[in-house]
Write a protein that holds these residues in place. Structure first.
Motif, PDB file in Angstrom:
ATOM      1  N   GLN A 104      32.002 -38.780  40.233  1.00  9.06           N
ATOM      2  CA  GLN A 104      33.039 -38.062  39.385  1.00  9.06           C
ATOM      3  C   GLN A 104      34.604 -38.531  39.864  1.00  9.06           C
ATOM      4  O   GLN A 104      35.225 -38.732  39.067  1.00  9.06           O
ATOM      5  N   GLU A 105      34.675 -38.786  41.199  1.00  4.97           N
ATOM      6  CA  GLU A 105      35.999 -39.199  41.690  1.00  4.97           C
ATOM      7  C   GLU A 105      36.085 -40.581  41.069  1.00  4.97           C
ATOM      8  O   GLU A 105      37.370 -40.950  40.935  1.00  4.97           O
ATOM      9  N   TYR A 106      35.301 -41.375  41.296  1.00  2.31           N
ATOM     10  CA  TYR A 106      35.481 -42.886  40.647  1.00  2.31           C
ATOM     11  C   TYR A 106      35.809 -42.810  39.185  1.00  2.31           C
ATOM     12  O   TYR A 106      36.436 -43.496  38.731  1.00  2.31           O
ATOM     13  N   LYS A 107      34.823 -42.019  38.326  1.00  2.00           N
ATOM     14  CA  LYS A 107      35.280 -41.827  37.085  1.00  2.00           C
ATOM     15  C   LYS A 107      36.517 -41.333  36.461  1.00  2.00           C
ATOM     16  O   LYS A 107      37.145 -42.077  35.681  1.00  2.00           O
ATOM     17  N   GLN A 108      37.071 -40.577  37.440  1.00  2.00           N
ATOM     18  CA  GLN A 108      38.553 -40.069  37.189  1.00  2.00           C
ATOM     19  C   GLN A 108      39.469 -40.933  37.434  1.00  2.00           C
ATOM     20  O   GLN A 108      40.615 -41.153  36.719  1.00  2.00           O
ATOM     21  N   VAL A 109      39.314 -42.125  38.282  1.00  2.00           N
ATOM     22  CA  VAL A 109      40.164 -43.058  38.777  1.00  2.00           C
ATOM     23  C   VAL A 109      40.156 -44.259  37.510  1.00  2.00           C
ATOM     24  O   VAL A 109      41.051 -44.430  37.080  1.00  2.00           O
ATOM     25  N   ILE A 110      38.728 -44.416  37.090  1.00  2.00           N
ATOM     26  CA  ILE A 110      38.631 -45.464  35.753  1.00  2.00           C
ATOM     27  C   ILE A 110      39.465 -44.742  34.539  1.00  2.00           C
ATOM     28  O   ILE A 110      40.021 -45.639  33.870  1.00  2.00           O
ATOM     29  N   GLU A 111      39.171 -43.510  34.383  1.00  2.00           N
ATOM     30  CA  GLU A 111      39.660 -42.938  32.989  1.00  2.00           C
ATOM     31  C   GLU A 111      41.350 -42.805  33.446  1.00  2.00           C
ATOM     32  O   GLU A 111      42.131 -43.187  32.272  1.00  2.00           O
ATOM     33  N   ARG A 112      41.719 -42.566  34.230  1.00  2.00           N
ATOM     34  CA  ARG A 112      43.241 -42.699  34.775  1.00  2.00           C
ATOM     35  C   ARG A 112      43.893 -43.982  34.585  1.00  2.00           C
ATOM     36  O   ARG A 112      44.765 -44.320  33.779  1.00  2.00           O
ATOM     37  N   LEU A 113      43.203 -45.220  34.932  1.00  2.00           N
ATOM     38  CA  LEU A 113      43.510 -46.549  34.667  1.00  2.00           C
ATOM     39  C   LEU A 113      43.579 -46.934  33.345  1.00  2.00           C
ATOM     40  O   LEU A 113      44.263 -47.653  32.825  1.00  2.00           O
ATOM     41  N   ASP A 152      57.378 -50.300  38.316  1.00  2.00           N
ATOM     42  CA  ASP A 152      56.943 -49.348  39.386  1.00  2.00           C
ATOM     43  C   ASP A 152      55.741 -48.677  38.941  1.00  2.00           C
ATOM     44  O   ASP A 152      54.897 -48.562  39.695  1.00  2.00           O
ATOM     45  N   GLY A 153      55.405 -48.339  37.718  1.00  2.00           N
ATOM     46  CA  GLY A 153      54.328 -47.818  37.174  1.00  2.00           C
ATOM     47  C   GLY A 153      53.318 -48.796  37.374  1.00  2.00           C
ATOM     48  O   GLY A 153      51.982 -48.703  37.586  1.00  2.00           O
ATOM     49  N   LEU A 154      53.350 -49.972  36.772  1.00  2.00           N
ATOM     50  CA  LEU A 154      52.324 -51.243  36.961  1.00  2.00           C
ATOM     51  C   LEU A 154      51.911 -51.277  38.466  1.00  2.00           C
ATOM     52  O   LEU A 154      50.920 -51.529  38.766  1.00  2.00           O
ATOM     53  N   MET A 155      52.930 -51.258  39.355  1.00  2.00           N
ATOM     54  CA  MET A 155      52.613 -51.687  40.636  1.00  2.00           C
ATOM     55  C   MET A 155      51.673 -50.530  41.352  1.00  2.00           C
ATOM     56  O   MET A 155      50.585 -50.714  42.135  1.00  2.00           O
ATOM     57  N   ALA A 156      51.934 -49.526  41.075  1.00  2.00           N
ATOM     58  CA  ALA A 156      51.046 -48.226  41.409  1.00  2.00           C
ATOM     59  C   ALA A 156      49.666 -48.202  40.526  1.00  2.00           C
ATOM     60  O   ALA A 156      48.772 -48.024  41.387  1.00  2.00           O
ATOM     61  N   ALA A 157      49.740 -48.550  39.429  1.00  2.00           N
ATOM     62  CA  ALA A 157      48.276 -48.911  38.998  1.00  2.00           C
ATOM     63  C   ALA A 157      47.799 -49.833  39.315  1.00  2.00           C
ATOM     64  O   ALA A 157      46.359 -49.707  39.854  1.00  2.00           O
ATOM     65  N   GLU A 158      48.104 -51.130  39.596  1.00  2.00           N
ATOM     66  CA  GLU A 158      47.557 -52.062  40.325  1.00  2.00           C
ATOM     67  C   GLU A 158      47.143 -51.923  41.748  1.00  2.00           C
ATOM     68  O   GLU A 158      45.970 -52.365  41.994  1.00  2.00           O
ATOM     69  N   LYS A 159      47.709 -50.916  42.382  1.00  2.00           N
ATOM     70  CA  LYS A 159      47.552 -50.687  43.925  1.00  2.00           C
ATOM     71  C   LYS A 159      46.121 -49.766  43.823  1.00  2.00           C
ATOM     72  O   LYS A 159      45.254 -49.965  44.720  1.00  2.00           O
ATOM     73  N   GLU A 160      46.253 -48.934  42.916  1.00  2.00           N
ATOM     74  CA  GLU A 160      45.038 -48.068  42.505  1.00  2.00           C
ATOM     75  C   GLU A 160      43.708 -48.795  42.260  1.00  2.00           C
ATOM     76  O   GLU A 160      42.592 -48.724  42.784  1.00  2.00           O
ATOM     77  N   TYR A 161      44.154 -49.766  41.253  1.00  2.00           N
ATOM     78  CA  TYR A 161      43.103 -50.790  40.688  1.00  2.00           C
ATOM     79  C   TYR A 161      42.374 -51.456  41.764  1.00  2.00           C
ATOM     80  O   TYR A 161      41.280 -51.636  41.895  1.00  2.00           O
ATOM     81  N   SER A 162      43.209 -51.739  42.675  1.00  2.00           N
ATOM     82  CA  SER A 162      42.619 -52.904  43.885  1.00  2.00           C
ATOM     83  C   SER A 162      41.663 -51.965  44.671  1.00  2.00           C
ATOM     84  O   SER A 162      40.683 -52.740  45.454  1.00  2.00           O
ATOM     85  N   GLY A 163      41.782 -50.863  44.838  1.00  2.00           N
ATOM     86  CA  GLY A 163      40.884 -49.886  45.531  1.00  2.00           C
ATOM     87  C   GLY A 163      39.565 -49.684  44.768  1.00  2.00           C
ATOM     88  O   GLY A 163      38.486 -49.152  45.358  1.00  2.00           O
ATOM     89  N   THR A 164      39.351 -49.865  43.567  1.00  2.00           N
ATOM     90  CA  THR A 164      38.268 -49.364  42.710  1.00  2.00           C
ATOM     91  C   THR A 164      36.823 -50.463  43.188  1.00  2.00           C
ATOM     92  O   THR A 164      35.792 -49.937  43.131  1.00  2.00           O
ATOM     93  N   GLU A 165      37.113 -51.701  43.621  1.00  2.00           N
ATOM     94  CA  GLU A 165      36.114 -52.559  44.087  1.00  2.00           C
ATOM     95  C   GLU A 165      35.327 -51.881  45.387  1.00  2.00           C
ATOM     96  O   GLU A 165      34.136 -51.695  45.417  1.00  2.00           O
ATOM     97  N   MET A 212      32.204 -47.999  31.010  1.00  2.00           N
ATOM     98  CA  MET A 212      33.692 -47.660  30.986  1.00  2.00           C
ATOM     99  C   MET A 212      34.521 -48.594  32.031  1.00  2.00           C
ATOM    100  O   MET A 212      35.722 -49.030  31.615  1.00  2.00           O
ATOM    101  N   VAL A 213      34.068 -49.048  32.846  1.00  2.00           N
ATOM    102  CA  VAL A 213      34.503 -50.068  33.954  1.00  2.00           C
ATOM    103  C   VAL A 213      34.627 -51.625  33.289  1.00  2.00           C
ATOM    104  O   VAL A 213      35.772 -51.993  33.359  1.00  2.00           O
TER     105      VAL A 213
END
Length: 235
Positions: free
Chosen positions: A42-51, A129-142, A194-195
């Motif tokens: 569920q945590e992973y799904k929420q991150v993917i949905e947010r991104l 700034d928004g893109l940097m935050a999103a990319e940082k979160e995306y980098s943790g998805t792997e 979804m990923v």
């Protein structure tokens, strides 16, 4: 038989127990691992949905930045004749300026360029700034996905399969467990789809972003050269 339901936002856990007898240690730990697998999914799904939401909507912000950039570039183009003049002939002295009839003088106003540059920088910085935050979160998805796959394998190999294999001594009805785990795998596969969608949308977005970024780099060089020429600075 005793039905047991653990409601979960990712996927409800619906099992049937054979009686009121307590679960074995293996079964109890298995349930805990199964719930943890649901929590992490569920945590992973929420991150993917947010991104997904970000990269889908950020395209509009990128287009806004591009439109403002086009205006900025147009303002620069209006000033390029002055740059050509300064590079070819150099700035006039005060005496030379005074000797030219006012009707023949041409005034190049850099203020519209500076105003447009300020507008663009303000808009682009907020976007970046928004893109940097999103990319940082995306980098943790792997790493998050790898952890989730380890949890999945751990539950499957060390709890699900042993419980199914030793079904005669288990309190959990293995038919209900097998059916529920199969449903979970279906929800897990939906999340994988979804990923894949996220990767596709993000790649298309970054392609457009990089194109604009390259244009920004080139125009930045041109604007620096323009003001260097205005200030009489040598290359």
């Amino acid at each position: 038989m005793k039905p047991t339901i653990i409601e979960h936002p990712f996927h409800d856990i619906r099992l049937t127990y054979m009686s009121e007898a307590p679960l074995s240690t293996l079964e109890q730990e298995g349930i805990e691992k199964y719930v943890e697998l649901h929590n992490q999914s569920q945590e992973y799904k929420q991150v993917i949905e947010r991104l997904l939401t970000y990269y889908t909507s950020a395209g509009k912000t990128l287009q806004k930045c591009k439109a403002i950039f086009d205006n900025l570039q147009n303002e620069y183009i209006l000033l390029t004749p002055m740059l050509h003049y300064l590079e070819e002939g150099g700035p006039l002295s005060e005496n030379e300026i005074e000797s030219i009839d006012e009707s023949e003088r041409v005034c190049y106003d850099t203020q519209p360029l500076l105003t447009q540059l300020h507008t663009f920088n303000h808009t682009f910085d907020a976007y970046a700034d928004g893109l940097m935050a999103a990319e940082k979160e995306y980098s943790g998805t792997e790493q998050q996905q790898e952890k989730l796959e380890l949890l999945f394998d751990d539950f499957n190999d060390n709890y699900f399969n042993p419980i199914i294999k030793d079904w005669k001594t288990m309190e959990i009805d293995i038919c209900s467990l097998d059916e529920n785990f199969d449903d979970f795998r279906g929800a897990f596969c939906d999340m994988t789809d979804m990923v894949d969608k996220l990767c596709e949308i993000r790649n298309a977005f970054l392609d457009a972003h990089i194109k604009l970024q390259n244009r920004i780099v080139e125009l930045d060089k041109d604007i620096v050269a323009l003001f260097a020429a205005i200030n009489g600075e040598s290359n």
